[in-house]
Design a protein around this motif. Structure first.
Motif, short mmCIF file in Angstrom:
data_model
loop_
_atom_site.label_atom_id
_atom_site.label_comp_id
_atom_site.label_asym_id
_atom_site.label_seq_id
_atom_site.Cartn_x
_atom_site.Cartn_y
_atom_site.Cartn_z
N ALA A 196 1.67 51.31 -23.83
CA ALA A 196 1.32 51.03 -22.43
C ALA A 196 1.79 49.63 -22.03
CB ALA A 196 -0.19 51.15 -22.23
N ALA A 197 1.57 48.65 -22.91
CA ALA A 197 1.99 47.28 -22.61
C ALA A 197 3.52 47.18 -22.51
CB ALA A 197 1.47 46.34 -23.70
N VAL A 198 4.22 47.89 -23.38
CA VAL A 198 5.69 47.88 -23.34
C VAL A 198 6.19 48.51 -22.05
CG1 VAL A 198 7.75 48.91 -24.38
CG2 VAL A 198 6.05 47.79 -25.83
N ARG A 199 5.57 49.60 -21.61
CA ARG A 199 5.98 50.23 -20.35
C ARG A 199 5.84 49.26 -19.18
NH1 ARG A 199 3.11 54.70 -22.44
NH2 ARG A 199 1.30 54.29 -21.12
N ILE A 200 4.75 48.52 -19.17
CA ILE A 200 4.52 47.55 -18.10
C ILE A 200 5.57 46.44 -18.16
CG2 ILE A 200 2.93 45.78 -17.25
CD1 ILE A 200 0.64 47.63 -18.28
N ALA A 201 5.79 45.90 -19.36
CA ALA A 201 6.76 44.81 -19.51
C ALA A 201 8.17 45.25 -19.14
CB ALA A 201 6.73 44.28 -20.94
N ASP A 202 8.55 46.46 -19.54
CA ASP A 202 9.88 46.97 -19.22
C ASP A 202 10.06 47.13 -17.71
OD1 ASP A 202 10.58 47.08 -21.88
OD2 ASP A 202 10.37 49.26 -22.07
N ASP A 208 5.25 38.83 -17.61
CA ASP A 208 4.14 38.18 -16.91
C ASP A 208 3.18 39.20 -16.28
OD1 ASP A 208 5.09 35.68 -17.57
OD2 ASP A 208 6.24 35.45 -15.71
N ALA A 209 3.64 40.43 -16.13
CA ALA A 209 2.78 41.47 -15.55
C ALA A 209 1.83 42.06 -16.59
CB ALA A 209 3.62 42.58 -14.93
N SER A 216 -1.18 42.20 -18.77
CA SER A 216 -2.51 41.62 -18.90
C SER A 216 -3.43 42.69 -19.46
CB SER A 216 -3.03 41.15 -17.54
OG SER A 216 -3.26 42.25 -16.68
N MET A 217 -4.56 42.26 -20.00
CA MET A 217 -5.51 43.23 -20.54
C MET A 217 -5.97 44.18 -19.44
SD MET A 217 -5.65 42.43 -23.75
CE MET A 217 -7.15 42.75 -24.65
N ARG A 218 -6.16 43.65 -18.24
CA ARG A 218 -6.61 44.47 -17.13
C ARG A 218 -5.56 45.51 -16.74
NH1 ARG A 218 -8.69 42.07 -11.27
NH2 ARG A 218 -9.20 44.09 -10.32
N HIS A 219 -4.29 45.08 -16.70
CA HIS A 219 -3.21 45.99 -16.31
C HIS A 219 -3.01 47.08 -17.38
CE1 HIS A 219 0.96 46.11 -14.12
NE2 HIS A 219 0.41 47.30 -14.22
N VAL A 220 -3.09 46.69 -18.64
CA VAL A 220 -2.94 47.66 -19.72
C VAL A 220 -4.09 48.66 -19.70
CG1 VAL A 220 -2.85 47.98 -22.22
CG2 VAL A 220 -1.59 46.10 -21.17
N ALA A 221 -5.30 48.16 -19.47
CA ALA A 221 -6.46 49.05 -19.40
C ALA A 221 -6.30 50.06 -18.26
CB ALA A 221 -7.73 48.24 -19.21
N ALA A 222 -5.82 49.59 -17.12
CA ALA A 222 -5.60 50.50 -15.99
C ALA A 222 -4.53 51.54 -16.33
CB ALA A 222 -5.18 49.69 -14.76
N GLU A 223 -3.48 51.11 -17.04
CA GLU A 223 -2.42 52.05 -17.45
C GLU A 223 -2.98 53.14 -18.36
OE1 GLU A 223 1.66 53.40 -17.99
OE2 GLU A 223 0.74 52.06 -16.52
N LEU A 224 -3.98 52.77 -19.18
CA LEU A 224 -4.57 53.70 -20.13
C LEU A 224 -5.74 54.48 -19.53
CD1 LEU A 224 -4.55 51.43 -23.31
CD2 LEU A 224 -3.17 53.49 -22.97
N GLY A 225 -6.20 54.02 -18.37
CA GLY A 225 -7.34 54.70 -17.75
C GLY A 225 -8.66 54.38 -18.41
N HIS A 250 14.83 45.88 -23.65
CA HIS A 250 13.52 45.27 -23.41
C HIS A 250 13.75 43.78 -23.13
CE1 HIS A 250 11.86 49.01 -25.01
NE2 HIS A 250 12.66 48.87 -26.04
N PRO A 251 14.13 43.42 -21.91
CA PRO A 251 14.56 42.04 -21.60
C PRO A 251 13.50 40.96 -21.82
CG PRO A 251 15.21 43.57 -19.86
CD PRO A 251 14.28 44.31 -20.75
N TRP A 252 12.26 41.34 -21.98
CA TRP A 252 11.19 40.37 -22.22
C TRP A 252 11.11 39.95 -23.70
CZ3 TRP A 252 8.05 42.78 -25.74
CH2 TRP A 252 8.11 44.19 -25.76
N MET A 253 11.80 40.67 -24.56
CA MET A 253 11.69 40.41 -26.00
C MET A 253 12.06 38.99 -26.42
SD MET A 253 10.43 42.37 -28.35
CE MET A 253 11.38 42.10 -29.85
N PRO A 254 13.15 38.41 -25.91
CA PRO A 254 13.50 37.06 -26.37
C PRO A 254 12.37 36.04 -26.19
CG PRO A 254 15.37 38.01 -25.24
CD PRO A 254 14.22 38.97 -25.06
#
Length: 239
Positions: free
Chosen positions: A34-40, A45-46, A48-57, A112-116
Motif C-alpha cells: 500500500a505504501a509503495v502504491r502511494i509513493a509510486d 512525501d505523500a 504517511s501512516m494515515r494515508h496508508v491506513a486509508a489505502e488499506l481501509g 520507483h523514483p522515490w527509491m534514491p
C-alpha cells in the motif's frame, strides 16, 4: 519523539503484530504494498501512516500495531522493492554479472523514483536485501578478494547507480516545470558557456569544451562510470 535512552530495535526481529490477540488482519506485505502504491503515484512525501491506513481501509492507530514508526514503514518499502531484483545463476564472469546488477538497479529506481531518497546502508539487511546481497556475492565468487572488499565493491556500484539515477530524475523533474523545452534551455546555457570560455579567462575549460564538443551520450557516461568502478577491483587491471 523517542528519547536518547530509547532502545533501538529492528522491525524484522519483531512479531508481525505486537501484543496478544487474534491472528493479524494485515500483513507487512500488505502494508508495504500500500505504501509503495502511494509513493509510486504521489511521491514519497505523500506516504504517511494515515494515508496508508486509508489505502488499506483501516484505522490509523491500528496500523501502529504492525508498524511502530514511520521509519519502519520506509524499511518495509525498501525491502518490498528489493524483492523485485531478479536472481540468476551467476555466469562466471563477475564483471558482466555486476554490470547486469547495476542496470537492473537503475531500471528498478526508475520504476520507483522515490527509491534514491531512501537508499541507506541502515536498510541493507532486511530479508529481501539480504537475498540481493547474497546473490551479488555469488556473482563475485570468481573474484579472489576478501568478502569485506567485495561488499565495498557492491556498495560503490550501488552508490554510482543511486547518484546517477538521482540526477536523471532531478533533471527530468526540473524539465517538467520549465516554461520552455529542455533543448531550448541547453542551447541557451551552451551559448553562455561558450561566450565565457572565449574570453580567455578559463583556458582549461575552453580546451575541455573544444575537445568534448557535441551532445553528451549519457548512456555511454553511465557505462564508463560502471566500468571504472569495476576496474578498481579487477586484479587484471590493478595487478
Amino acid at each position: 519523539m523517542a528519547g536518547r535512552n530509547a532502545v533501538p530495535e529492528v522491525i524484522w526481529a519483531r512479531p508481525e503484530r505486537a501484543g496478544r490477540g487474534p491472528r493479524p488482519a494485515r500483513s507487512r506485505t500488505d502494508i508495504a504494498a500500500a505504501a509503495v502504491r502511494i509513493a509510486d503515484a504521489e511521491g514519497l512525501d505523500a506516504v504517511s501512516m494515515r494515508h496508508v491506513a486509508a489505502e488499506l481501509g483501516c484505522g490509523t492507530m491500528s496500523l501502529y500495531n504492525y508498524v511502530p514508526r514511520k521509519e519502519d514503514l520506509y524499511e518495509l518499502m525498501v525491502d518490498a522493492i528489493s524483492g523485485e531484483h531478479e536472481m540468476w545463476e551467476p555466469s562466471g564472469d563477475w564483471r558482466a554479472d555486476m554490470t547486469r546488477v547495476a542496470h537492473q538497479t537503475r531500471a528498478l529506481m526508475h520504476r520507483h523514483p522515490w527509491m534514491p531518497r531512501l537508499m541507506s546502508p541502515v536498510y541493507g539487511f532486511s530479508p529481501n536485501a539480504l537475498r540481493y546481497l547474497e546473490h551479488c556475492l555469488a556473482c563475485l565468487d570468481p573474484l579472489d578478494m576478501p568478502y569485506g572488499t567485495k561488499m565495498e565493491l557492491i556498495a560503490m556500484l550501488n552508490g554510482v547507480v543511486t547518484t546517477y539515477v538521482g540526477n536523471e530524475l532531478a533533471t527530468a523533474e526540473r524539465a517538467r516545470t520549465l516554461p520552455w523545452s529542455e533543448e531550448q534551455e541547453n542551447a541557451m546555457r551552451i551559448s553562455y558557456l561558450i561566450g565565457q570560455v572565449s574570453t580567455g579567462a578559463y583556458p582549461r575549460m575552453a580546451a575541455a569544451v573544444t575537445q568534448d564538443a557535441g551532445p553528451i551520450d549519457l548512456e555511454a557516461v553511465f557505462e564508463r562510470a560502471l566500468s571504472r568502478v569495476l576496474d578498481a577491483f579487477d586484479p587484471a587491471r590493478t595487478g
